[in-house]
Each structure stands twice: as C-alpha cells, then as structure tokens.
Write a protein that holds these residues in place. Structure first.
Motif, PDB file in Angstrom:
ATOM      1  N   GLU A 140       0.839  -1.207   0.000  1.00 58.74           N
ATOM      2  CA  GLU A 140       0.000   0.000   0.000  1.00 58.74           C
ATOM      3  C   GLU A 140       0.871   1.254   0.000  1.00 58.74           C
ATOM      4  O   GLU A 140       0.588   2.224  -0.707  1.00 58.74           O
ATOM      5  CB  GLU A 140      -0.940  -0.012   1.208  1.00 58.74           C
ATOM      6  CG  GLU A 140      -1.662   1.291   1.476  1.00 58.74           C
ATOM      7  CD  GLU A 140      -2.684   1.712   0.409  1.00 58.74           C
ATOM      8  OE1 GLU A 140      -3.275   2.796   0.545  1.00 58.74           O
ATOM      9  OE2 GLU A 140      -2.878   0.962  -0.570  1.00 58.74           O
ATOM     10  N   ILE A 144       0.857   4.164  -2.885  1.00 56.83           N
ATOM     11  CA  ILE A 144       0.706   5.606  -2.632  1.00 56.83           C
ATOM     12  C   ILE A 144       1.874   6.359  -3.243  1.00 56.83           C
ATOM     13  O   ILE A 144       1.692   7.382  -3.912  1.00 56.83           O
ATOM     14  CB  ILE A 144       0.588   5.888  -1.114  1.00 56.83           C
ATOM     15  CG1 ILE A 144      -0.747   5.359  -0.584  1.00 56.83           C
ATOM     16  CG2 ILE A 144       0.744   7.376  -0.816  1.00 56.83           C
ATOM     17  CD1 ILE A 144      -0.873   5.378   0.931  1.00 56.83           C
ATOM     18  N   ILE A 147       1.517   6.717  -6.969  1.00 57.85           N
ATOM     19  CA  ILE A 147       0.484   7.683  -7.364  1.00 57.85           C
ATOM     20  C   ILE A 147       1.036   9.102  -7.348  1.00 57.85           C
ATOM     21  O   ILE A 147       0.768   9.896  -8.247  1.00 57.85           O
ATOM     22  CB  ILE A 147      -0.758   7.576  -6.443  1.00 57.85           C
ATOM     23  CG1 ILE A 147      -1.475   6.244  -6.676  1.00 57.85           C
ATOM     24  CG2 ILE A 147      -1.712   8.753  -6.671  1.00 57.85           C
ATOM     25  CD1 ILE A 147      -2.539   5.923  -5.629  1.00 57.85           C
ATOM     26  N   PHE A 161      -4.380  11.163  -5.773  1.00 65.64           N
ATOM     27  CA  PHE A 161      -4.843  10.022  -4.983  1.00 65.64           C
ATOM     28  C   PHE A 161      -6.345   9.826  -5.197  1.00 65.64           C
ATOM     29  O   PHE A 161      -6.813   8.704  -5.420  1.00 65.64           O
ATOM     30  CB  PHE A 161      -4.538  10.248  -3.501  1.00 65.64           C
ATOM     31  CG  PHE A 161      -4.942   9.097  -2.618  1.00 65.64           C
ATOM     32  CD1 PHE A 161      -4.024   8.105  -2.310  1.00 65.64           C
ATOM     33  CD2 PHE A 161      -6.223   9.007  -2.091  1.00 65.64           C
ATOM     34  CE1 PHE A 161      -4.387   7.033  -1.504  1.00 65.64           C
ATOM     35  CE2 PHE A 161      -6.599   7.954  -1.288  1.00 65.64           C
ATOM     36  CZ  PHE A 161      -5.680   6.956  -0.988  1.00 65.64           C
ATOM     37  N   TYR A 162      -7.096  10.919  -5.140  1.00 69.90           N
ATOM     38  CA  TYR A 162      -8.548  10.839  -5.318  1.00 69.90           C
ATOM     39  C   TYR A 162      -8.905  10.319  -6.716  1.00 69.90           C
ATOM     40  O   TYR A 162      -9.799   9.480  -6.866  1.00 69.90           O
ATOM     41  CB  TYR A 162      -9.196  12.209  -5.079  1.00 69.90           C
ATOM     42  CG  TYR A 162     -10.698  12.160  -5.170  1.00 69.90           C
ATOM     43  CD1 TYR A 162     -11.460  11.708  -4.091  1.00 69.90           C
ATOM     44  CD2 TYR A 162     -11.363  12.519  -6.341  1.00 69.90           C
ATOM     45  CE1 TYR A 162     -12.839  11.635  -4.169  1.00 69.90           C
ATOM     46  CE2 TYR A 162     -12.745  12.447  -6.427  1.00 69.90           C
ATOM     47  CZ  TYR A 162     -13.483  12.000  -5.341  1.00 69.90           C
ATOM     48  OH  TYR A 162     -14.845  11.912  -5.425  1.00 69.90           O
ATOM     49  N   GLU A 164      -7.187   8.359  -8.584  1.00 67.10           N
ATOM     50  CA  GLU A 164      -6.818   6.939  -8.673  1.00 67.10           C
ATOM     51  C   GLU A 164      -7.752   6.058  -7.849  1.00 67.10           C
ATOM     52  O   GLU A 164      -8.182   5.000  -8.298  1.00 67.10           O
ATOM     53  CB  GLU A 164      -5.380   6.761  -8.204  1.00 67.10           C
ATOM     54  CG  GLU A 164      -4.886   5.343  -8.206  1.00 67.10           C
ATOM     55  CD  GLU A 164      -4.583   4.795  -9.590  1.00 67.10           C
ATOM     56  OE1 GLU A 164      -4.603   3.556  -9.745  1.00 67.10           O
ATOM     57  OE2 GLU A 164      -4.346   5.586 -10.517  1.00 67.10           O
ATOM     58  N   ARG A 165      -8.062   6.483  -6.629  1.00 71.36           N
ATOM     59  CA  ARG A 165      -8.809   5.643  -5.683  1.00 71.36           C
ATOM     60  C   ARG A 165     -10.306   5.964  -5.589  1.00 71.36           C
ATOM     61  O   ARG A 165     -11.042   5.224  -4.955  1.00 71.36           O
ATOM     62  CB  ARG A 165      -8.200   5.769  -4.285  1.00 71.36           C
ATOM     63  CG  ARG A 165      -6.746   5.354  -4.178  1.00 71.36           C
ATOM     64  CD  ARG A 165      -6.628   3.846  -4.101  1.00 71.36           C
ATOM     65  NE  ARG A 165      -5.270   3.396  -4.025  1.00 71.36           N
ATOM     66  CZ  ARG A 165      -4.600   3.166  -2.894  1.00 71.36           C
ATOM     67  NH1 ARG A 165      -5.172   3.372  -1.733  1.00 71.36           N
ATOM     68  NH2 ARG A 165      -3.361   2.733  -2.934  1.00 71.36           N
ATOM     69  N   LYS A 166     -10.710   7.101  -6.131  1.00 75.00           N
ATOM     70  CA  LYS A 166     -12.117   7.538  -6.064  1.00 75.00           C
ATOM     71  C   LYS A 166     -12.587   7.760  -4.628  1.00 75.00           C
ATOM     72  O   LYS A 166     -13.758   7.589  -4.290  1.00 75.00           O
ATOM     73  CB  LYS A 166     -13.054   6.535  -6.753  1.00 75.00           C
ATOM     74  CG  LYS A 166     -12.671   6.181  -8.160  1.00 75.00           C
ATOM     75  CD  LYS A 166     -12.652   7.390  -9.061  1.00 75.00           C
ATOM     76  CE  LYS A 166     -12.359   6.965 -10.487  1.00 75.00           C
ATOM     77  NZ  LYS A 166     -11.349   7.747 -11.145  1.00 75.00           N
ATOM     78  N   LYS A 167     -11.652   8.138  -3.777  1.00 79.87           N
ATOM     79  CA  LYS A 167     -11.985   8.515  -2.396  1.00 79.87           C
ATOM     80  C   LYS A 167     -10.852   9.368  -1.847  1.00 79.87           C
ATOM     81  O   LYS A 167      -9.717   9.321  -2.332  1.00 79.87           O
ATOM     82  CB  LYS A 167     -12.222   7.297  -1.512  1.00 79.87           C
ATOM     83  CG  LYS A 167     -11.038   6.370  -1.381  1.00 79.87           C
ATOM     84  CD  LYS A 167     -11.392   5.170  -0.527  1.00 79.87           C
ATOM     85  CE  LYS A 167     -10.193   4.240  -0.394  1.00 79.87           C
ATOM     86  NZ  LYS A 167     -10.477   3.096   0.435  1.00 79.87           N
ATOM     87  N   PRO A 169      -7.990  10.577   0.763  1.00 82.21           N
ATOM     88  CA  PRO A 169      -7.064   9.817   1.611  1.00 82.21           C
ATOM     89  C   PRO A 169      -7.415   9.963   3.085  1.00 82.21           C
ATOM     90  O   PRO A 169      -7.876  11.020   3.528  1.00 82.21           O
ATOM     91  CB  PRO A 169      -5.702  10.448   1.306  1.00 82.21           C
ATOM     92  CG  PRO A 169      -5.993  11.785   0.726  1.00 82.21           C
ATOM     93  CD  PRO A 169      -7.337  11.703   0.091  1.00 82.21           C
ATOM     94  N   GLN A 173      -2.999   8.064   5.340  1.00 81.08           N
ATOM     95  CA  GLN A 173      -2.598   8.171   3.935  1.00 81.08           C
ATOM     96  C   GLN A 173      -2.114   9.587   3.613  1.00 81.08           C
ATOM     97  O   GLN A 173      -1.156   9.759   2.863  1.00 81.08           O
ATOM     98  CB  GLN A 173      -3.748   7.759   3.020  1.00 81.08           C
ATOM     99  CG  GLN A 173      -4.040   6.276   3.074  1.00 81.08           C
ATOM    100  CD  GLN A 173      -5.355   5.905   2.415  1.00 81.08           C
ATOM    101  OE1 GLN A 173      -6.318   6.687   2.389  1.00 81.08           O
ATOM    102  NE2 GLN A 173      -5.427   4.683   1.889  1.00 81.08           N
TER     103      GLN A 173
END
Length: 191
Positions: A140, A144, A147, A161-162, A164-167, A169, A173
């Motif tokens: 993980e 990160i 990214i 980050f958002y 890539e992850r759709k949320k 951190p 994170q």
C-alpha cells in the motif's frame, strides 16, 4: 559516537545545532534515563555488504541495505527460522528536513527485502508481523508513492490520490503522501 557525551545538556546542545533531532533526543532520555556511565565500545568486527555468523547450527546473516533513514542500515536474516529483523531501515528520512520518502529508493529497498524468504518481519519500534500483514502495509505504501511520485505539491498529490482511488485519503494516507511529496521536493533540489 565514542567521543560524544550522552548527558542531557549535551544531547540538548546537539539538537540545538542540528546534529541530532528532538525525537531521538527524547527517546534516548526516555529509554535510558541514566547515561552517566554509557560508553560505546570499539568495533570488534566490520563487514562489507554481507556477513554470516554461525551460532551453532543456526546461521545468522547480516546484510547492509541502502536506507533513507540511516546510511549504515543492516538487516538480519535467520534463514532456518525465516525471520527478518529490519531495524529502522524502512522508516522515512527524519534527519534532513521534513520527514520524507523517496519513492525510487523505497522501491529498491523493498525489492531487496522481497529476496529473503521470511515469514516473520520485525521492524524497529513495532511488534513482529506476519508476511501477509507486512506486505499488505508496504505494498500500500508503494502504491501511494507511485500515485504521487512526480508531484511536489501536496494538494495536487491529494487530487491524484482521489483520481486513482475515487476517495479522499485517510489521515494516515495523507501523512504518507506528505512524506513522498517532501521526498520529491528534496530530490528536485539535489544537483
């Protein structure tokens, strides 16, 4: 280190002039309240890259690794037990400005660690971890780092980050993202 005084005032003075960081100074004081008779012995043996010590049917391998946390990092591998002692080698650079990770350096170090057939991993300041728990965290961390590996802007890193992850951190994170951003800034400043 043999020539240094370990008394409180000497530790505090080294922090003031930048030879030591406050975190380590405080930990030394906490872990060793009385240091008046502390002496650092002369080295009995040195090694380059790797040394194997035979403890009687129990080989112990010492391996030098490149680490941002300390240039003289050594990991200790006990092959018969499949145990790997990592000390603080995976900790961020806490000595040169803001705490930081270099994605490329961390990636190389973790690649080296993967070459050991270990079931138990022991990091400095942590409890022993299974292979699954250890690699879950560090995979993980690498994700990160990948990214945000090119940006020196914290807000842009959060956006990446958002995307890539759709949320957003989590707090942890965000801290790790900041370490990589700080590392990117340091690498950009180096000639």
């Amino acid at each position: 280190m043999q020539t240094l005084s370990w008394e409180d005032d000497a530790l505090d003075r080294r922090v003031q002039i930048g030879e030591e960081i406050a975190f380590c100074c405080n930990m030394i004081k906490k872990e060793m309240p009385s240091r008046g008779d502390l002496t650092i012995p002369l080295l009995a043996e040195t090694y380059q890259e790797q040394l194997t010590i035979d403890l009687g049917n129990q080989p112990v391998e010492l391996h030098h690794v490149e680490s941002e946390h300390a240039k003289d990092s050594t990991i200790i591998y006990i092959p018969n037990e499949k145990v790997l002692f990592l000390s603080d080698c995976l900790s961020p650079d806490v000595y040169s400005g803001e705490w930081s990770y270099s994605f490329s350096k961390l990636e190389r170090l973790l690649h080296k660690i993967k070459t050991f057939e270990a079931d138990i991993y022991l990091e400095g300041h942590h409890t022993p971890e299974t292979k699954e728990v250890f690699w879950s965290y560090f995979n993980e961390l690498l994700a990160i780092g990948a990214i945000v590996s090119q940006t020196r802007d914290t807000h842009k890193a959060y956006d990446l980050f958002y995307q890539e992850r759709k949320k957003k951190p989590t707090e942890e994170q965000q801290e790790l993202i900041q370490y990589f951003v700080n590392g990117n800034k340091k690498e950009h400043m180096q000639p």
